[in-house]
Design a protein around this motif. Structure first.
Motif, short mmCIF file in Angstrom:
data_model
loop_
_atom_site.label_atom_id
_atom_site.label_comp_id
_atom_site.label_asym_id
_atom_site.label_seq_id
_atom_site.Cartn_x
_atom_site.Cartn_y
_atom_site.Cartn_z
N ARG A 36 -57.69 41.02 23.90
CA ARG A 36 -56.31 41.50 23.87
C ARG A 36 -55.97 42.04 22.49
NH1 ARG A 36 -53.22 35.63 24.63
NH2 ARG A 36 -53.64 34.81 22.51
N GLN A 37 -55.00 42.93 22.46
CA GLN A 37 -54.61 43.53 21.19
C GLN A 37 -53.12 43.82 21.20
OE1 GLN A 37 -56.75 47.10 20.08
NE2 GLN A 37 -56.42 46.66 17.90
N VAL A 38 -52.50 43.49 20.08
CA VAL A 38 -51.10 43.80 19.83
C VAL A 38 -51.07 44.92 18.80
CG1 VAL A 38 -48.94 42.89 18.92
CG2 VAL A 38 -50.40 41.44 20.34
N PRO A 39 -50.17 45.88 18.94
CA PRO A 39 -50.11 46.98 17.96
C PRO A 39 -50.01 46.44 16.53
CG PRO A 39 -48.72 47.49 19.81
CD PRO A 39 -49.20 46.09 20.03
N GLY A 40 -50.85 46.99 15.66
CA GLY A 40 -50.83 46.59 14.26
C GLY A 40 -51.71 45.40 13.94
N GLU A 59 -55.57 43.17 14.83
CA GLU A 59 -56.94 43.35 15.31
C GLU A 59 -57.07 42.83 16.75
OE1 GLU A 59 -59.46 43.08 11.13
OE2 GLU A 59 -59.91 41.74 12.79
N ARG A 60 -58.02 43.40 17.45
CA ARG A 60 -58.32 42.94 18.80
C ARG A 60 -58.85 41.51 18.75
NH1 ARG A 60 -61.55 47.27 21.63
NH2 ARG A 60 -63.15 46.59 20.16
N GLU A 61 -58.42 40.69 19.69
CA GLU A 61 -58.74 39.26 19.71
C GLU A 61 -59.50 38.92 20.99
OE1 GLU A 61 -56.19 35.06 19.79
OE2 GLU A 61 -55.27 36.94 20.41
N GLY A 62 -60.58 38.16 20.85
CA GLY A 62 -61.29 37.67 22.02
C GLY A 62 -60.50 36.58 22.71
N VAL A 63 -60.43 36.65 24.03
CA VAL A 63 -59.65 35.68 24.80
C VAL A 63 -60.58 34.76 25.58
CG1 VAL A 63 -57.97 35.40 26.65
CG2 VAL A 63 -57.71 37.27 25.00
N SER A 96 -48.27 38.07 24.92
CA SER A 96 -47.96 39.48 25.17
C SER A 96 -48.92 40.37 24.39
CB SER A 96 -46.52 39.80 24.76
OG SER A 96 -45.60 39.04 25.52
N ALA A 97 -49.56 41.30 25.10
CA ALA A 97 -50.55 42.18 24.48
C ALA A 97 -51.08 43.14 25.54
CB ALA A 97 -51.71 41.37 23.90
N THR A 98 -51.88 44.09 25.09
CA THR A 98 -52.69 44.87 26.02
C THR A 98 -54.01 44.15 26.19
OG1 THR A 98 -51.65 46.93 25.32
CG2 THR A 98 -53.75 47.09 26.50
N TYR A 99 -54.36 43.86 27.43
CA TYR A 99 -55.58 43.13 27.73
C TYR A 99 -56.67 44.09 28.20
CZ TYR A 99 -53.28 38.64 27.24
OH TYR A 99 -52.64 37.53 26.71
N TYR A 100 -57.87 43.89 27.66
CA TYR A 100 -59.00 44.73 27.98
C TYR A 100 -60.14 43.88 28.52
CZ TYR A 100 -56.66 48.04 24.83
OH TYR A 100 -55.75 48.87 24.22
N CYS A 101 -60.80 44.36 29.56
CA CYS A 101 -62.06 43.73 29.96
C CYS A 101 -63.19 44.51 29.31
CB CYS A 101 -62.21 43.68 31.48
SG CYS A 101 -62.24 45.26 32.31
N ALA A 102 -64.30 43.81 29.07
CA ALA A 102 -65.42 44.40 28.35
C ALA A 102 -66.73 43.86 28.92
CB ALA A 102 -65.32 44.09 26.87
N ALA A 103 -67.78 44.65 28.73
CA ALA A 103 -69.12 44.24 29.18
C ALA A 103 -70.14 44.68 28.15
CB ALA A 103 -69.43 44.85 30.54
#
Length: 132
Positions: free
Chosen positions: A38-42, A44-48, A96-103
Motif C-alpha cells: 500500500r502507498q499513501v501520497p508522499g 514510501e510504498r509499504e508491504g502489507v 487508508s491508502a492505494t493498495y497494490y497486488c504484486a508478484a
C-alpha cells in the motif's frame, strides 16, 4: 508476462471490513511470490502481506491479527490464473491508502516471499478509504 488486476477497494468506516481481490495471470505453472502493498501520497510504498508458494504468510506488524492474505487457483479455465485475496477487518483510518497486488517469479516452492523482496510485477492499484 504476469498480469495483475485488483478490485474490491472502497470507503468504509473505522471498524469495518473490506476484501480486496487480485486476478493474477502467469505465463507458466511455476510458483510465484505474491503479496499486497500500500502507498499513501508522499510516503514510501509499504508491504502489507505476502504469501509463499507453500502458503506460509508474512504480515506487517501494523496489520497482524486484522488482515489475512490467501490465494485460490482459478479452476474454471485451462490457464495459469489465480485469485489473490486480502481480507481486511477492523479497519483503521491509518489503513487508508492505494493498495497494490504484486508478484515475482517464477521461484522455487520453498521460497520465503518476504515483504522486503523485490517484486517485479504490479497491478494498477485500488483505493481504500477508512473514515473515523
Amino acid at each position: 508476462q504476469v498480469r495483475l488486476v485488483e478490485s474490491g477497494g472502497g470507503s468504509v468506516q473505522a471498524g469495518g471490513s473490506l476484501n480486496l481481490s487480485c486476478v493474477v495471470s502467469t505465463p507458466t505453472s511455476s510458483p510465484y511470490c505474491m503479496g499486497w502493498f500500500r502507498q499513501v501520497p508522499g510516503k514510501e510504498r509499504e508491504g502489507v502481506a505476502s504469501l509463499d508458494p507453500d502458503f506460509d504468510t508474512h504480515y506487517a506488524d501494523s496489520v497482524k491479527g486484522r488482515f489475512t492474505i490467501d490465494k485460490e487457483n482459478d479452476k474454471s479455465i485451462d490457464i495459469d490464473r489465480y485469485f489473490l485475496f486480502l481480507q481486511m477487518n477492523n479497519l483503521k483510518p491509518d489503513d487508508s491508502a492505494t493498495y497494490y497486488c504484486a508478484a515475482d517469479g517464477p521461484v522455487s516452492w520453498w521460497t520465503a516471499c518476504s515483504l522486503n523482496r523485490q517484486y517485479n510485477d504490479w497491478g494498477q492499484g485500488t483505493q481504500v478509504t477508512v473514515s473515523s
